[in-house]
Design an enzyme around this catalytic site. Structure first.
Site, short mmCIF file in Angstrom:
data_model
loop_
_atom_site.label_atom_id
_atom_site.label_comp_id
_atom_site.label_asym_id
_atom_site.label_seq_id
_atom_site.Cartn_x
_atom_site.Cartn_y
_atom_site.Cartn_z
N GLY A 145 7.29 12.20 0.26
CA GLY A 145 8.57 12.36 0.95
C GLY A 145 9.43 11.14 0.72
O GLY A 145 9.30 10.44 -0.30
N GLN A 159 9.53 8.07 2.16
CA GLN A 159 8.79 6.81 1.98
C GLN A 159 7.83 6.89 0.81
O GLN A 159 7.70 5.94 0.03
CB GLN A 159 8.04 6.46 3.27
CG GLN A 159 8.90 5.98 4.41
CD GLN A 159 9.50 4.60 4.16
OE1 GLN A 159 9.04 3.83 3.34
NE2 GLN A 159 10.56 4.29 4.90
N ARG A 161 -0.85 18.42 -2.74
CA ARG A 161 -1.49 19.71 -2.89
C ARG A 161 -0.80 20.48 -4.01
O ARG A 161 0.44 20.45 -4.13
CB ARG A 161 -1.48 20.49 -1.58
CG ARG A 161 -0.12 20.95 -1.10
CD ARG A 161 -0.27 21.77 0.19
NE ARG A 161 1.01 22.32 0.62
CZ ARG A 161 1.86 21.70 1.42
NH1 ARG A 161 1.57 20.50 1.86
NH2 ARG A 161 2.99 22.29 1.77
N THR A 199 6.88 18.93 -3.23
CA THR A 199 7.30 17.70 -3.91
C THR A 199 6.53 17.43 -5.20
O THR A 199 6.75 16.41 -5.84
CB THR A 199 7.14 16.49 -2.96
OG1 THR A 199 5.79 16.44 -2.48
CG2 THR A 199 8.09 16.59 -1.78
N VAL A 232 -0.09 15.74 10.46
CA VAL A 232 -1.02 16.32 9.48
C VAL A 232 -2.07 15.31 9.03
O VAL A 232 -3.00 15.66 8.31
CB VAL A 232 -0.27 16.90 8.25
CG1 VAL A 232 0.78 17.90 8.68
CG2 VAL A 232 0.34 15.79 7.40
N HIS A 250 2.48 3.83 9.57
CA HIS A 250 2.69 3.91 11.02
C HIS A 250 1.32 4.02 11.66
O HIS A 250 0.44 4.72 11.15
CB HIS A 250 3.56 5.13 11.36
CG HIS A 250 3.86 5.30 12.82
ND1 HIS A 250 4.16 4.24 13.66
CD2 HIS A 250 3.91 6.42 13.60
CE1 HIS A 250 4.40 4.70 14.88
NE2 HIS A 250 4.24 6.01 14.87
N GLU A 283 33.16 6.56 15.67
CA GLU A 283 33.38 5.11 15.62
C GLU A 283 32.11 4.30 15.91
O GLU A 283 32.09 3.08 15.71
CB GLU A 283 34.49 4.71 16.59
CG GLU A 283 35.85 5.24 16.16
CD GLU A 283 36.99 4.71 17.02
OE1 GLU A 283 36.79 3.69 17.71
OE2 GLU A 283 38.07 5.32 17.01
#
Length: 333
Positions: free
Chosen positions: A15, A17, A37, A42, A74, A97, A220
């Site tokens: 993705g 990152q 997979r 992707t 996942v 993370h 703004e």
């Protein structure tokens, strides 16, 4: 490691990152394989970028370092069914993370080094800064140091992303997880979006044009945030009028007062004691019924329709919108 400084790396996920990490690491001289997979959304993108793409189970077998860059929800299944049974002895498992590890949803094998490296910026920025010879600051942490080299793994990886060109700060899985979740919920996403929606509603309910309200409370905001980003709150105050400064001083504390801060502390407590994560896992496993409802409510908020019409006339935004939309479509591996 294959040698003292250049571990072979498997990137699991491609993705926003994942793609940035893979490209930067390869350009830094690392041997990078992408694990996806077969037939996933992707796979073609990674192949077009010139990577060897194999199934995740195959990618992790020979890698010195496996970077798990798939969505949080996942990762547990991916680790238990694919990574843990196939990852070689003594390798390094890396996350961007700490949620799954910190809250014990993933229990890493005892023979593995386990680290965290988190660039403090979206993937597109991580890549763009690297390409122009700069970098995005990174934070890193060590959860499990079996080899005695876990910290070096993390620093080497962060350097390969370009983080050493900016700043690298040591943290812990606990600190990264809890502060990241709090920032998202109380300020960056939940806090900011709720503040904008409430401000819009107050003006429209008082009889002001929705278009004017949109400009004043949402459009703004970027100008202000850019100044925050460049030099903090004091820089923003230097660039707004004295009237705006005075309004900041006397009215800001009326909106964000002690009771607001107390509720923010409640949010933090729910994060720290695992309540938020427990609820999020239950929500995900139930098929996201409340998530879907909340998302639809945001989509139907009047500010969205007004904004859509106004942004359609801002021709300079077209390129930015297309660039911003791309990562959102690349979340799954």
């Amino acid at each position: 490691m294959s040698n003292d400084t250049q571990p072979t790396i498997a990137i699991i996920g491609y993705g926003s990152q994942g793609r940035a990490h893979a490209l930067n690491l390869r350009d830094s001289g690392f041997d990078v394989t992408v694990g996806l997979r077969p037939g996933g959304p992707t796979e073609a993108k990674a192949q077009a970028d010139g990577f060897t793409v194999v199934a995740p189970a195959e990618a992790v077998k020979t890698a010195d370092l496996v970077a798990v860059l798939t969505p949080d929800m996942v990762q547990k299944k991916l680790y238990e069914e694919v990574i843990a049974p196939n990852m070689k002895q003594g390798a390094c498992l890396l996350f961007a993370h700490g949620l799954n590890v910190h809250f014990d949803m993933i229990k890493p094998r005892a023979d593995l080094d386990v680290v965290l490296v988190a660039p403090k910026g979206p993937g597109a920025l991580v890549r763009r800064e690297y390409e122009i010879g700069r970098g995005v600051p990174c934070i890193y942490a060590v959860y499990q140091d079996t080899s005695g080299k876990a910290e070096q793994f993390a620093l080497t990886y962060a350097g390969g992303l370009g983080g050493a060109r900016a700043n690298i700060i040591k943290t812990t899985f606990k600190e990264e997880t809890e502060t990241d979740l709090f920032g998202e919920q109380a300020v960056l996403c939940g806090g900011a979006s709720s503040l904008v929606q409430a401000g819009f509603e107050v003006l429209v309910e008082a009889g002001y044009q929705p278009e004017i309200a949109y400009y004043e409370v949402l459009h703004e905001l970027k100008l202000i945030v850019d100044l925050f980003y460049e030099g903090g709150i004091t820089r923003m105050l230097e660039f707004v009028s004295e009237t705006a400064q005075y309004g900041d001083y006397v009215s800001g504390p009326r909106v964000i007062d002690a009771s607001t801060k107390a509720r923010m502390k409640d949010v933090l407590t729910d994060i720290q004691n695992g309540t938020f994560t427990k609820n999020w896992v239950a929500e995900y496993e139930a098929g996201l019924p409340n998530y879907t409802k909340f998302k639809q409510a945001d989509l139907e908020h009047p500010i969205e329709e007004v904004g859509k019409k106004l942004r359609a006339k801002m021709v300079w935004l077209n390129g930015e919108q297309q660039a911003a939309a791309t990562p959102a479509k690349q979340q799954a591996a």
